[in-house]
Design a protein around this motif. Structure first.
Motif, short mmCIF file in Angstrom:
data_model
loop_
_atom_site.label_atom_id
_atom_site.label_comp_id
_atom_site.label_asym_id
_atom_site.label_seq_id
_atom_site.Cartn_x
_atom_site.Cartn_y
_atom_site.Cartn_z
N PHE A 32 2.48 7.53 10.80
CA PHE A 32 1.18 6.88 11.01
C PHE A 32 0.16 7.38 9.99
O PHE A 32 -0.54 6.59 9.34
CB PHE A 32 0.72 7.19 12.44
CG PHE A 32 -0.49 6.43 12.91
CD1 PHE A 32 -0.37 5.39 13.81
CD2 PHE A 32 -1.77 6.80 12.50
CE1 PHE A 32 -1.49 4.71 14.28
CE2 PHE A 32 -2.90 6.14 12.96
CZ PHE A 32 -2.76 5.08 13.85
N ALA A 33 0.05 8.71 9.84
CA ALA A 33 -0.97 9.29 8.95
C ALA A 33 -0.74 8.87 7.51
O ALA A 33 -1.70 8.54 6.79
CB ALA A 33 -0.96 10.81 9.07
N ALA A 34 0.51 8.87 7.06
CA ALA A 34 0.80 8.48 5.68
C ALA A 34 0.48 7.01 5.45
O ALA A 34 -0.03 6.63 4.39
CB ALA A 34 2.26 8.76 5.36
N SER B 113 -6.18 3.59 0.57
CA SER B 113 -6.18 3.62 -0.90
C SER B 113 -6.35 2.24 -1.52
O SER B 113 -6.77 2.11 -2.67
CB SER B 113 -4.89 4.28 -1.42
OG SER B 113 -3.78 3.41 -1.26
N VAL B 114 -6.00 1.19 -0.75
CA VAL B 114 -6.18 -0.18 -1.25
C VAL B 114 -7.26 -0.92 -0.45
O VAL B 114 -7.33 -2.15 -0.48
CB VAL B 114 -4.85 -0.97 -1.23
CG1 VAL B 114 -3.83 -0.33 -2.15
CG2 VAL B 114 -4.30 -1.12 0.19
N ARG B 115 -8.09 -0.15 0.26
CA ARG B 115 -9.16 -0.72 1.10
C ARG B 115 -8.61 -1.66 2.16
O ARG B 115 -9.21 -2.68 2.50
CB ARG B 115 -10.21 -1.43 0.22
CG ARG B 115 -10.99 -0.48 -0.68
CD ARG B 115 -11.99 -1.21 -1.52
NE ARG B 115 -11.35 -1.94 -2.61
CZ ARG B 115 -11.98 -2.79 -3.41
NH1 ARG B 115 -13.25 -3.06 -3.21
NH2 ARG B 115 -11.33 -3.40 -4.38
N GLY B 116 -7.44 -1.31 2.67
CA GLY B 116 -6.76 -2.18 3.62
C GLY B 116 -7.51 -2.38 4.91
O GLY B 116 -7.51 -3.48 5.49
N GLU B 117 -8.17 -1.32 5.42
CA GLU B 117 -8.95 -1.47 6.66
C GLU B 117 -10.02 -2.55 6.50
O GLU B 117 -10.22 -3.39 7.38
CB GLU B 117 -9.61 -0.15 7.03
CG GLU B 117 -8.68 0.94 7.51
CD GLU B 117 -9.43 2.24 7.67
OE1 GLU B 117 -9.63 2.68 8.82
OE2 GLU B 117 -9.83 2.81 6.65
N ARG B 118 -10.71 -2.49 5.37
CA ARG B 118 -11.79 -3.46 5.11
C ARG B 118 -11.23 -4.87 4.96
O ARG B 118 -11.81 -5.84 5.45
CB ARG B 118 -12.54 -3.04 3.85
CG ARG B 118 -13.76 -3.90 3.53
CD ARG B 118 -14.63 -3.20 2.50
NE ARG B 118 -15.78 -4.01 2.14
CZ ARG B 118 -15.84 -4.79 1.07
NH1 ARG B 118 -14.81 -4.84 0.24
NH2 ARG B 118 -16.92 -5.50 0.79
N THR C 262 1.59 -7.59 -3.20
CA THR C 262 0.56 -7.00 -4.04
C THR C 262 -0.37 -6.13 -3.20
O THR C 262 -0.50 -6.33 -1.99
CB THR C 262 -0.27 -8.09 -4.75
OG1 THR C 262 -1.27 -7.48 -5.58
CG2 THR C 262 -0.96 -9.00 -3.75
N GLY C 263 -1.02 -5.19 -3.86
CA GLY C 263 -2.08 -4.40 -3.24
C GLY C 263 -3.45 -4.84 -3.70
O GLY C 263 -4.45 -4.18 -3.39
N TYR D 259 0.84 -1.20 0.00
CA TYR D 259 0.00 0.00 0.00
C TYR D 259 0.87 1.25 0.00
O TYR D 259 0.47 2.32 0.44
CB TYR D 259 -0.97 -0.02 1.18
CG TYR D 259 -0.35 -0.02 2.55
CD1 TYR D 259 -0.23 1.16 3.28
CD2 TYR D 259 0.12 -1.20 3.13
CE1 TYR D 259 0.34 1.16 4.54
CE2 TYR D 259 0.68 -1.20 4.40
CZ TYR D 259 0.79 -0.01 5.09
OH TYR D 259 1.35 -0.01 6.34
N GLY D 260 2.09 1.09 -0.50
CA GLY D 260 2.99 2.22 -0.63
C GLY D 260 3.85 2.48 0.58
O GLY D 260 4.50 3.53 0.67
#
Length: 209
Positions: free
Chosen positions: A51-53, A60-65, A31-32, A9-10
């Motif tokens: 942390f914020a970045a 941006s890659v729906r990582g939380e979900r 992979t993202g 995710y960068g």
């Protein structure tokens, strides 16, 4: 062979994590792609920097979900360094507060120590029954690079669920060095940079995948 995705995710030492996981026998993809991250046997969420970045990149890659859905299905997730910090409710850096994933209550803030960042090798205090640290001596050292950490553990005990196992370390004051909470594990240190000790820990984690 366990199929592991290192989430891109960068942020994070992606190739270091990939090499370390291959070393201990995982089939690794960096992979993202959300589908790959959901379908794999184990998901690794690395992270370096602010942390914020990291949260911006994760969203941006729906990582939380992705993390939430995996945990709801009892599927393993391992956070590393800032990839651990973002699992908490919020982070505060330079006076700026950022919402995290909220998997655990609590705040990540600046270490209170004479020398910051905390950079180098340090021992940890793992609890009895730890899966991650099984077979490792208490004086084993792991590699840390960080200026921020969770310095309290705020999750209240739940009589219906096993209590999370929290590992502590000290630099100036105490901070959370690792957590084992069902399918969700995380380390503040870098196992991928911790030599044989880190490889042992990753091998232990793969047994749960």
């Amino acid at each position: 062979m366990a199929r592991v995705v290192v989430l891109d995710y960068g942020s994070g030492n992606l190739r270091s994590a990939e090499r370390a996981l291959r070393r201990v026998g995982a089939d690794v993809t960096v992979t993202g792609d959300p589908h790959a991250a959901l379908d794999c046997d184990g998901l690794v969420v690395p992270g370096v920097g602010a942390f914020a970045a990291c949260m911006e990149g994760l969203r941006s890659v729906r990582g939380e979900r992705i993390i939430s859905r995996r945990l709801a299905g009892g599927r393993p997730v391992l956070g590393i360094c800032v990839g651990m910090q973002i699992l908490f409710q919020r982070g505060i850096e330079h006076g700026v507060e950022t919402a995290g994933c909220g998997e655990w209550p609590g705040v990540v803030d600046r270490l209170e120590a004479d020398i910051v960042p905390h950079m180098g090798w340090n021992t940890v205090r793992a609890p009895e029954g730890s899966m991650l640290f099984a077979g490792l001596d208490p004086d084993t050292r792991f590699y840390f690079v960080h200026s921020y950490a969770a310095r309290r553990w705020d999750l209240e005990p739940n009589s219906t669920l096993p209590a999370p196992l929290v590992t502590w370390a000290t630099h100036g004051d105490d901070f959370v060095a690792a957590v084992e909470n069902g399918p969700l594990c995380a380390t503040q240190f870098h196992p991928e940079k911790s030599g044989d000790a880190g490889a042992h820990l990753l091998r232990n984690w793969l047994k749960s995948v």
